[in-house]
Write a protein that holds these residues in place. Structure first.
Motif, PDB file in Angstrom:
ATOM      1  N   TYR A   1       5.778   3.876 -10.108  1.00 19.26           N
ATOM      2  CA  TYR A   1       4.881   4.973  -9.150  1.00 19.26           C
ATOM      3  C   TYR A   1       5.704   5.797  -8.761  1.00 19.26           C
ATOM      4  CZ  TYR A   1       1.993   6.287  -5.377  1.00 19.26           C
ATOM      5  OH  TYR A   1       1.235   6.835  -4.495  1.00 19.26           O
TER       6      TYR A   1
ATOM      7  N   LEU B   1       0.721  -1.293  -0.068  1.00 17.76           N
ATOM      8  CA  LEU B   1      -0.136   0.019   0.079  1.00 17.76           C
ATOM      9  C   LEU B   1       0.841   1.300   0.017  1.00 17.76           C
ATOM     10  CD1 LEU B   1      -2.692  -0.862   2.701  1.00 17.76           C
ATOM     11  CD2 LEU B   1      -3.160  -1.244   0.176  1.00 17.76           C
ATOM     12  N   SER B   2       0.406   2.360  -0.855  1.00 19.22           N
ATOM     13  CA  SER B   2       1.043   3.504  -0.839  1.00 19.22           C
ATOM     14  C   SER B   2       0.124   4.546   0.202  1.00 19.22           C
ATOM     15  CB  SER B   2       1.192   4.078  -2.108  1.00 19.22           C
ATOM     16  OG  SER B   2       1.228   5.492  -2.183  1.00 19.22           O
TER      17      SER B   2
ATOM     18  N   GLU C   1       5.961  10.181  -8.527  1.00 18.43           N
ATOM     19  CA  GLU C   1       5.859  11.075  -7.173  1.00 18.43           C
ATOM     20  C   GLU C   1       6.844  11.897  -7.093  1.00 18.43           C
ATOM     21  OE1 GLU C   1       3.170  10.967  -4.840  1.00 18.43           O
ATOM     22  OE2 GLU C   1       2.231   9.808  -6.545  1.00 18.43           O
TER      23      GLU C   1
ATOM     24  N   ARG D   1      -3.220   5.917  -0.746  1.00 15.56           N
ATOM     25  CA  ARG D   1      -3.086   6.445  -2.039  1.00 15.56           C
ATOM     26  C   ARG D   1      -3.478   5.533  -2.948  1.00 15.56           C
ATOM     27  NH1 ARG D   1       1.457  11.005  -3.060  1.00 15.56           N
ATOM     28  NH2 ARG D   1       1.305  11.971  -0.858  1.00 15.56           N
ATOM     29  N   LYS D   2      -2.667   4.145  -3.079  1.00 12.57           N
ATOM     30  CA  LYS D   2      -2.520   3.393  -3.968  1.00 12.57           C
ATOM     31  C   LYS D   2      -2.551   1.907  -3.496  1.00 12.57           C
ATOM     32  CE  LYS D   2      -1.006   2.555  -8.845  1.00 12.57           C
ATOM     33  NZ  LYS D   2      -2.556   2.629  -9.351  1.00 12.57           N
ATOM     34  N   HIS D   3      -3.157   0.810  -3.944  1.00 15.88           N
ATOM     35  CA  HIS D   3      -3.162  -0.455  -3.571  1.00 15.88           C
ATOM     36  C   HIS D   3      -2.199  -1.139  -4.566  1.00 15.88           C
ATOM     37  CE1 HIS D   3      -5.291  -4.459  -2.242  1.00 15.88           C
ATOM     38  NE2 HIS D   3      -4.086  -4.243  -2.101  1.00 15.88           N
ATOM     39  N   PHE D   4      -1.341  -1.830  -4.536  1.00 14.79           N
ATOM     40  CA  PHE D   4      -0.380  -2.576  -5.383  1.00 14.79           C
ATOM     41  C   PHE D   4      -0.708  -4.037  -4.931  1.00 14.79           C
ATOM     42  CE2 PHE D   4       1.605   1.248  -5.020  1.00 14.79           C
ATOM     43  CZ  PHE D   4       1.979   1.769  -6.298  1.00 14.79           C
TER      44      PHE D   4
ATOM     45  N   GLN E   1       6.451  -1.894 -10.604  1.00 13.68           N
ATOM     46  CA  GLN E   1       5.168  -1.109 -10.470  1.00 13.68           C
ATOM     47  C   GLN E   1       5.635   0.126  -9.552  1.00 13.68           C
ATOM     48  OE1 GLN E   1       1.449  -2.822  -9.620  1.00 13.68           O
ATOM     49  NE2 GLN E   1       1.528  -4.376 -11.469  1.00 13.68           N
TER      50      GLN E   1
ATOM     51  N   GLU F   1      -7.810   0.881  -1.567  1.00 18.09           N
ATOM     52  CA  GLU F   1      -7.290   2.023  -2.150  1.00 18.09           C
ATOM     53  C   GLU F   1      -8.532   3.114  -1.853  1.00 18.09           C
ATOM     54  OE1 GLU F   1      -6.348   3.468  -6.869  1.00 18.09           O
ATOM     55  OE2 GLU F   1      -5.206   1.910  -5.773  1.00 18.09           O
ATOM     56  N   GLY F   2      -8.000   4.302  -1.238  1.00 22.41           N
ATOM     57  CA  GLY F   2      -8.918   5.267  -1.254  1.00 22.41           C
ATOM     58  C   GLY F   2      -9.460   5.474   0.054  1.00 22.41           C
TER      59      GLY F   2
END
Length: 323
Positions: A156, A49-50, A160, A136-139, A152, A100-101
């Motif tokens: 990413y 996770l970001s 950034e 922010r983002k789910h990998f 990935q 995510e979110g």
């Protein structure tokens, strides 16, 4: 730029307010409050996770970490439960609530952590550490190889960092505007404001300068200082360090270029603010608490100048200030 800052401030306030509301009880003494559920798939073991994250202890002046200071998210690797030392309700467990979110606030019980892990209880908190998290983002690992997954992440983060590069000039301009500064600017891009004029000559290459300083990001976060009171106030105090003026030989000892140039603009006794763009500071790599492409602010006092032999400057790696 100002609109985005206001939005970020509102988001942080919303999450912080949620921390004061009632928590649900989870396994292992973990307490949690889901602020936003975006309805996305939740993280599993092997995923990354970001996240933006604020970490606080339950003591006064308790901020331990904030990704908002750095301007870059933190990557969290979701570990399998089978790894020794992990338990239901630990740090790793928190992120399995999230996709995510999503955003949430967690309180990690340190008594449980000490009992389950067999490790001593940390000294920076009494009972709880609070994590305010926004994903922010789910990998997703899925069937991806490790190399494909981390490719990935690499792509990413390059995006950034490119965002930080594009935002640098605006950050510095906003800082100058907000502080109502009227700096002078050199050909290199260094800007400076002299708050107190000293007397005598200015240092030259080969001289040794004696300097007091405090370095901050344009967000106001102190990342380094030789002032013990400032260090304590900003939770940067290191009892193993000697808080005294630093010395370096201009043009010979490894300091950032912004210092080499800036201190030669001052006379003994001068106090000034140096506004250092990243190309005169820590550049595209950053370092420690300093992110890539970070403009820096140094409040400096030129305490003394010790004349030295006027020999040619030695090329140095100016990636760090000599402590």
């Amino acid at each position: 730029m100002k609109k985005s800052i206001l939005f970020l401030s509102a988001a942080v306030t919303l999450l912080a307010t949620a921390a004061c509301q009632n928590f649900k009880k989870g396994d292992g003494g973990l307490e949690y409050k889901i602020v936003k559920d975006a309805g996305a798939e939740k993280a599993k073991a092997g995923d990354l996770l970001s996240v933006d994250m604020i970490v606080k202890s339950d003591r006064k002046d308790s901020l331990l970490q904030s990704t908002y200071d750095i301007g870059l998210p933190q990557i969290v690797n979701i570990a399998p439960d089978s790894i020794p030392g992990l338990y239901a309700g630990d740090y790793n467990s928190m992120f399995k609530f999230l996709g995510e979110g999503d955003s949430a606030v967690f309180r990690l019980n340190l008594d449980t952590m000490a009992a389950k892990s067999g490790q001593p209880k940390p000294e920076f908190a009494d009972k709880f550490v609070t994590f305010t998290i926004k994903v922010r983002k789910h990998f997703k690992k899925g069937n991806l190889t490790d190399s494909a997954l981390y490719a990935q992440i690499d792509t990413y983060f390059k995006g950034e960092i490119e965002g930080l590069k594009k935002a640098e000039e605006g950050k510095l301009a906003n800082y100058i505007s907000d502080k109502k500064l009227e700096p002078k600017k050199t050909a290199s891009g260094l800007q400076y404001v002299i708050a107190q004029e000293g007397k005598g000559n200015k240092p030259a290459v080969g001289d040794t300068v004696v300097v007091n300083y405090t370095g901050t990001l344009v967000s106001g976060t102190v990342f380094d200082t030789n002032n013990a009171d400032v260090a304590k106030k900003n939770n940067k105090f290191n009892p193993m360090r000697q808080y005294e003026p630093i010395r370096f030989r201009v043009g010979h000892d490894p300091v950032i270029q912004g210092w080499t140039e800036g201190l030669q603009l001052l006379t003994k006794g001068s106090k000034a603010t140096l506004l250092v763009p990243s190309n005169l500071g820590y550049g595209e790599r950053g370092g420690g608490a300093i992110p890539p492409y970070a403009p820096l602010v140094f409040d400096v006092e030129l305490v003394d100048i010790i004349p030295g032999p006027k020999t040619p400057a030695t090329p140095v790696d100016s990636a760090a200030i000599k402590k």
